[in-house]
Design a protein around this motif. Structure first.
Motif, PDB file in Angstrom:
ATOM      1  N   VAL A   1      40.604  40.465  42.614  1.00  0.00           N
ATOM      2  CA  VAL A   1      39.354  39.812  42.055  1.00  0.00           C
ATOM      3  C   VAL A   1      38.528  39.929  42.813  1.00  0.00           C
ATOM      4  CG1 VAL A   1      38.499  38.142  40.587  1.00  0.00           C
ATOM      5  CG2 VAL A   1      41.004  38.477  40.284  1.00  0.00           C
TER       6      VAL A   1
ATOM      7  N   ALA B   1      45.115  41.323  32.533  1.00  0.00           N
ATOM      8  CA  ALA B   1      45.374  40.524  33.659  1.00  0.00           C
ATOM      9  C   ALA B   1      44.710  39.290  33.702  1.00  0.00           C
ATOM     10  CB  ALA B   1      44.880  41.556  34.891  1.00  0.00           C
ATOM     11  N   VAL B   2      43.407  39.189  33.086  1.00  0.00           N
ATOM     12  CA  VAL B   2      42.542  37.987  33.025  1.00  0.00           C
ATOM     13  C   VAL B   2      43.398  36.899  32.316  1.00  0.00           C
ATOM     14  CG1 VAL B   2      40.568  36.985  32.019  1.00  0.00           C
ATOM     15  CG2 VAL B   2      40.265  39.081  33.225  1.00  0.00           C
TER      16      VAL B   2
ATOM     17  N   ARG C   1      35.800  42.924  37.359  1.00  0.00           N
ATOM     18  CA  ARG C   1      36.148  42.581  38.797  1.00  0.00           C
ATOM     19  C   ARG C   1      37.333  42.591  39.089  1.00  0.00           C
ATOM     20  NH1 ARG C   1      31.227  43.349  39.667  1.00  0.00           N
ATOM     21  NH2 ARG C   1      29.704  41.974  38.815  1.00  0.00           N
ATOM     22  N   VAL C   2      38.388  42.965  38.215  1.00  0.00           N
ATOM     23  CA  VAL C   2      39.742  42.982  38.489  1.00  0.00           C
ATOM     24  C   VAL C   2      40.191  44.629  38.667  1.00  0.00           C
ATOM     25  CG1 VAL C   2      42.188  42.865  37.431  1.00  0.00           C
ATOM     26  CG2 VAL C   2      40.275  41.033  37.095  1.00  0.00           C
TER      27      VAL C   2
ATOM     28  N   THR D   1      41.379  50.797  38.399  1.00  0.00           N
ATOM     29  CA  THR D   1      40.986  49.800  37.187  1.00  0.00           C
ATOM     30  C   THR D   1      41.838  49.736  35.851  1.00  0.00           C
ATOM     31  OG1 THR D   1      39.888  51.632  36.257  1.00  0.00           O
ATOM     32  CG2 THR D   1      38.457  50.310  37.769  1.00  0.00           C
TER      33      THR D   1
ATOM     34  N   PRO E   1      38.405  34.979  35.568  1.00  0.00           N
ATOM     35  CA  PRO E   1      37.731  36.150  36.175  1.00  0.00           C
ATOM     36  C   PRO E   1      37.067  36.949  35.141  1.00  0.00           C
ATOM     37  CG  PRO E   1      39.987  36.538  36.414  1.00  0.00           C
ATOM     38  CD  PRO E   1      39.776  35.143  35.855  1.00  0.00           C
TER      39      PRO E   1
ATOM     40  N   ARG F   1      42.698  45.248  32.328  1.00  0.00           N
ATOM     41  CA  ARG F   1      42.146  44.418  32.947  1.00  0.00           C
ATOM     42  C   ARG F   1      42.180  43.036  31.957  1.00  0.00           C
ATOM     43  NH1 ARG F   1      36.819  47.421  35.337  1.00  0.00           N
ATOM     44  NH2 ARG F   1      37.442  47.366  37.584  1.00  0.00           N
TER      45      ARG F   1
ATOM     46  N   LEU G   1      45.683  35.416  35.208  1.00  0.00           N
ATOM     47  CA  LEU G   1      45.099  34.976  36.529  1.00  0.00           C
ATOM     48  C   LEU G   1      44.216  33.740  36.065  1.00  0.00           C
ATOM     49  CD1 LEU G   1      43.728  38.475  37.838  1.00  0.00           C
ATOM     50  CD2 LEU G   1      45.907  36.995  38.568  1.00  0.00           C
TER      51      LEU G   1
ATOM     52  N   PHE H   1      46.751  42.331  42.202  1.00  0.00           N
ATOM     53  CA  PHE H   1      45.538  42.211  41.756  1.00  0.00           C
ATOM     54  C   PHE H   1      44.663  41.775  42.856  1.00  0.00           C
ATOM     55  CE2 PHE H   1      48.724  40.225  38.787  1.00  0.00           C
ATOM     56  CZ  PHE H   1      48.447  41.111  37.880  1.00  0.00           C
TER      57      PHE H   1
END
Length: 440
Positions: free
Chosen positions: A294, A133-134, A148-149, A124, A144, A130, A137, A292
């Motif tokens: 998702v 990353a969102v 959920r990542v 995680t 996302p 996270r 992505l 990653f």
């Protein structure tokens, strides 16, 4: 007169494909010349070329025999081929990248941040990973949920974890008839059977899933590798309906999607049935990457997390810390903008030099698909290109079965400097024409 090296290339392809086997005796040179409609002197040069390449050996009084071929020095698409111009592996490293990336690494070299980065990592990620990353992505209105990542060491490990989580040993995974070659190796190691699914001009045909009897399907709906096809929204919606009806999961590989703003991912149409796998390898470089996954809500996400841990596919702490900083401070976004410009420029070059040939490509992609003119065969063309120091990939590398291998090659445009790319494409165009003058 047909160039003797073209004939030698064709025989070399027969040897590589196993149609001519070690120990097979080649026809006498005069008989070979008659069968090909060439001069005896040309036949002698063909056999001499095979001997020079180490593919055949001449024995006085007995004839010419196929030698045992040396094993390849690297797995297909796994390691650099050592060619002067690399049009096989598709990674771009822009000249401005070191200056953009260096500040993020310098921050990590301070004592406290370095101590945190060297601590054990989890799937995680550390605080803030996270959320960062969102930002990277998200696209076309789809964002996302951070929870959920999950993080893997790279994109290949993300794919492996998703397949391991969804498809038991001995079960079936649907793939596009031409698919990412690494998936074939992953499936073999996990004991999974690949089922090729037909495609048309819009991508994978949804109705094909009804007869396939698969546990999941792996696909690249945006800038498909190798064809460059992007599935339109209506096709994504139709595929999502079939996934929901059959209760089949999709593993959506979005590794090239950063080069386009649209359409939304398949996950936006089938959120309960789609796992998105992605990485930073194309946005940054293969040596500075992060994977990653998702996941949808429910047990699938828990199974992926377990697969990442048990498979040894989780990201390392230092890579996670560095990537988190680059994602959060806008470095990744800046490189995405630069690589979009770079990919578009390279596509213009390829389209101009190979104008008139059957070239399929998206103007935003880093690769193109070349359906070769007659009388070329893909394996023979690859051998001829290699003789000029250029590495390209035959269609067979992407085909799940021999019946699905068209007479084409993929050209990866990302790696060489632009001037070297232009020169290499000029050489390939001359090779395709059979015009060897000026390309020796």
């Amino acid at each position: 007169m047909e160039d003797y090296r073209l004939i030698a290339d064709a025989l070399a392809a027969d040897i590589a494909a196993g149609r001519l086997r070690p120990g097979d005796r080649l026809p006498p040179q005069r008989a070979f010349a008659r069968s090909r409609g060439i001069a005896a002197s040309t036949a002698a040069r063909v056999y001499g070329e095979l001997v020079r390449r180490g593919l055949a050996t001449g024995e006085v009084g007995r004839g010419t025999f196929v030698r045992a071929a040396a094993p390849p020095t690297h797995p297909p698409l796994a390691e650099p081929a050592g060619a002067r111009v690399e049009l096989e592996l598709n990674f771009s490293v822009l000249p401005e990248q070191p200056a953009l990336l260096a500040p993020g690494l310098e921050r990590l070299l301070r004592v406290d941040p370095l101590g945190q980065a060297l601590a054990p990592a989890t799937v995680t990620g550390p605080p803030g990973a996270r959320e960062a990353a969102v930002q990277v992505l998200a696209r076309a209105g789809w964002t996302p949920e951070p929870e959920r990542v999950l993080f893997a060491g790279n994109g290949r490990q993300a794919i492996a974890a998703a397949v391991a989580a969804l498809v038991p040993v001995g079960a079936r995974l649907g793939v596009e008839a031409l698919t990412y070659p690494v998936v074939k190796g992953i499936a073999a190691r996990l004991g999974v059977t690949l089922v090729p699914l037909p495609m048309d001009g819009d991508g994978l045909v949804p109705e094909a899933l009804r007869e396939a009897r698969v546990r999941a399907v792996y696909l690249q709906p945006t800038l498909h590798n190798p064809l460059g096809v992007t599935m339109p929204p209506a096709r994504r919606a139709a595929l999502a309906a079939v996934l929901d009806e059959l209760e089949v999961y999709a593993i959506e590989d979005a590794v090239y999607a950063f080069l386009r703003d649209e359409p939304p991912p398949l996950a936006a149409f089938a959120p309960a049935r789609t796992l998105v796998v992605d990485s930073l390898s194309k946005r940054l470089s293969p040596g500075l990457t992060l994977g990653f996954v998702v996941t949808p809500a429910g047990a699938a996400g828990e199974r992926v997390a377990a697969a990442l841990r048990s498979g040894g596919w989780a990201a390392g702490g230092f890579a996670l810390a560095a990537a988190t900083a680059w994602m959060a401070d806008g470095t990744v976004a800046a490189l995405v903008r630069a690589k979009r410009r770079d990919a578009a420029e390279r596509q213009l070059i390829a389209g101009k030099i190979l104008d008139g040939y059957a070239l399929r490509a998206d103007p935003r992609a880093y690769h193109c698909w070349w359906e070769l003119p007659e009388p070329w065969r893909a394996e023979t063309f690859v051998a001829a290109a290699a003789r000029h120091g250029i590495a390209v990939t035959p269609a067979a590398a992407f085909a799940v079965g021999p019946a699905h291998s068209p007479n084409a090659v993929r050209l990866a445009l990302a790696a060489p400097p632009v001037d070297a790319l232009s020169t290499a494409l000029e050489v390939l165009a001359a090779v395709a024409r059979g015009d060897y003058a000026g390309v020796e």
